[in-house]
Scaffold this motif. Sequence first.
Motif, PDB file in Angstrom:
ATOM      1  N   TYR A  18       0.846  -1.211   0.000  1.00 11.98           N
ATOM      2  CA  TYR A  18       0.000   0.000   0.000  1.00 11.98           C
ATOM      3  C   TYR A  18       0.874   1.250   0.000  1.00 11.98           C
ATOM      4  O   TYR A  18       0.615   2.208  -0.743  1.00 11.98           O
ATOM      5  CB  TYR A  18      -0.923  -0.010   1.216  1.00 11.98           C
ATOM      6  N   SER A  19       1.917   1.242   0.817  1.00 16.43           N
ATOM      7  CA  SER A  19       2.830   2.389   0.874  1.00 16.43           C
ATOM      8  C   SER A  19       3.504   2.619  -0.472  1.00 16.43           C
ATOM      9  O   SER A  19       3.665   3.752  -0.920  1.00 16.43           O
ATOM     10  CB  SER A  19       3.887   2.154   1.957  1.00 16.43           C
ATOM     11  N   LEU A  23      -0.900  -1.862  -4.715  1.00 15.44           N
ATOM     12  CA  LEU A  23      -2.101  -2.660  -4.480  1.00 15.44           C
ATOM     13  C   LEU A  23      -3.178  -2.277  -5.486  1.00 15.44           C
ATOM     14  O   LEU A  23      -3.281  -1.109  -5.869  1.00 15.44           O
ATOM     15  CB  LEU A  23      -2.651  -2.382  -3.076  1.00 15.44           C
ATOM     16  N   GLU A  25      -6.789  -1.034  -6.560  1.00 13.84           N
ATOM     17  CA  GLU A  25      -7.589   0.005  -5.896  1.00 13.84           C
ATOM     18  C   GLU A  25      -8.534  -0.575  -4.833  1.00 13.84           C
ATOM     19  O   GLU A  25      -8.692  -0.013  -3.737  1.00 13.84           O
ATOM     20  CB  GLU A  25      -8.398   0.761  -6.963  1.00 13.84           C
ATOM     21  N   SER A  28      -6.660  -1.293  -1.755  1.00 16.43           N
ATOM     22  CA  SER A  28      -6.244  -0.031  -1.136  1.00 16.43           C
ATOM     23  C   SER A  28      -7.382   0.590  -0.341  1.00 16.43           C
ATOM     24  O   SER A  28      -7.161   1.179   0.718  1.00 16.43           O
ATOM     25  CB  SER A  28      -5.772   0.973  -2.202  1.00 16.43           C
ATOM     26  N   VAL A  31      -7.591  -1.273   2.948  1.00 16.07           N
ATOM     27  CA  VAL A  31      -6.436  -0.900   3.776  1.00 16.07           C
ATOM     28  C   VAL A  31      -6.626   0.509   4.347  1.00 16.07           C
ATOM     29  O   VAL A  31      -6.460   0.736   5.546  1.00 16.07           O
ATOM     30  CB  VAL A  31      -5.128  -0.988   2.949  1.00 16.07           C
ATOM     31  N   ALA A  32      -7.009   1.468   3.489  1.00 18.56           N
ATOM     32  CA  ALA A  32      -7.181   2.857   3.944  1.00 18.56           C
ATOM     33  C   ALA A  32      -8.293   2.952   4.987  1.00 18.56           C
ATOM     34  O   ALA A  32      -8.200   3.730   5.943  1.00 18.56           O
ATOM     35  CB  ALA A  32      -7.485   3.768   2.757  1.00 18.56           C
TER      36      ALA A  32
ATOM     37  N   ARG B  99      -6.578   6.765  -5.566  1.00 18.35           N
ATOM     38  CA  ARG B  99      -5.827   6.354  -4.390  1.00 18.35           C
ATOM     39  C   ARG B  99      -6.651   6.641  -3.140  1.00 18.35           C
ATOM     40  O   ARG B  99      -6.719   7.786  -2.686  1.00 18.35           O
ATOM     41  CB  ARG B  99      -4.506   7.124  -4.327  1.00 18.35           C
ATOM     42  N   HIS B 153       1.856  -6.821  -5.273  1.00 19.10           N
ATOM     43  CA  HIS B 153       1.576  -7.181  -3.875  1.00 19.10           C
ATOM     44  C   HIS B 153       1.736  -8.667  -3.629  1.00 19.10           C
ATOM     45  O   HIS B 153       2.232  -9.079  -2.596  1.00 19.10           O
ATOM     46  CB  HIS B 153       0.186  -6.692  -3.457  1.00 19.10           C
TER      47      HIS B 153
END
Lengths: 215, 183
Positions: A18-19, A23, A25, A28, A31-32, B99, B153
Amino acid sequence: MTTEDIKHDLTDELLLAYSAGNLPEAFSLVVATHISLCDECRARLVSFDTVGGAMLESCESIEMSADALDATMSRIMSGAPQAAARKSGGLFPTPLQDYVGGDLDAVKWRPVGMGVKQAILPTSADASVRLLYIPAGCAVPDHGHRGMELTLVLQGAFVDETDRFGPGDIEIANEDMQHTPVADIGADCICLAATDAPLKFRGLVPRLAQPFLKI
Amino acid sequence: MRSNGQPRADDWVNHVIRIRDTQDQVAFAELFRHFAPRVKAFLMRSGADPSLAEECAQEVMATLWHKAHMFDPTRATVATWVFTIARNRKIDALRKQKRPEPEDLPWGPEAEPDQEDILSLQEETRALGQALAELPEKQRELIERAYFGDLSHSEIAAETGLPLGTIKSRIRLALDRLRHTMK
Ligand SMILES: [Zn+2]
Ligand SMILES: [Zn+2]
């Protein structure tokens, strides 16, 4: 929900990906959303971002064009909206609200059978993400995984063969895992779930329904 | 700034504060000369052609100007912050994806940051940079690929050669520091 109650966190591999921005979307978003609820994982993410900064600092540089600074200054002077801090206050953290277009009451649920409802959220096609509504005591049909599945609990809790997952907890399932998540009897369970490959259902009826549900 | 050319990392913090408080174009030009070529190299390594990388690097630096008021020097060095802006631009421009970012923390950078917190963060980051530089060539290369290259990933999950242990023992410090600032 408070961050101390979270028992199931993100792995280092997921935080690193993720950093680094590697990943899909859909992942992500999960994760977010977890990081919005979990100070522990937020701190670990900061650490991975710090590694990224150190790499940027130490890597090679490539000369900018001669007028780059002037061009950038005119970009700046032509203005941009000032960003403000984002904080939701609702059940859904802001990254999730951005995809839903609001909080819980804005979700457009579709029934998937046996009382379970879902809402697929729009992301890039390399993985998919959905909100799941599982009434208290109900189950998601027994299934295996062809890729990775991330499930984040937003409300209520579910239990499967591995453990119990409460608000803020994240379950990471992969190819070698078969499970039947059942919502806790106490409350209806709302989850955010992302997969990068279709699930493998054991029963015939869910298998037949699968193409229509896009699971 | 020191006489031997490069400002120290904590001076970059002052540069951002000068941009935030007085729209200081001299401070911006110095930041630009240091970071823009690195951002350009990072984007080209991530697959951008030179003209796209040039344009995106300019956008990243313009974002830095516009978001100077959101920068918190107790939580990130300027290099870390530039990295996150460049990474987001990369996802947007190269991968054509949005994002999702975590919710902002309830406290903002409005309160005057504690000098000691800033300095200890700079110090830990320097130590981390040193630890990364001293990694065996193969391991460093893997980390570079994970951040700048094409390690997906699933490859990261499968890649047992990634020195996550080394990174973790270094970044333990960052973790403790963040916990401290959250109390
Ligand atoms: Zn966590
Ligand atoms: Zn599953």
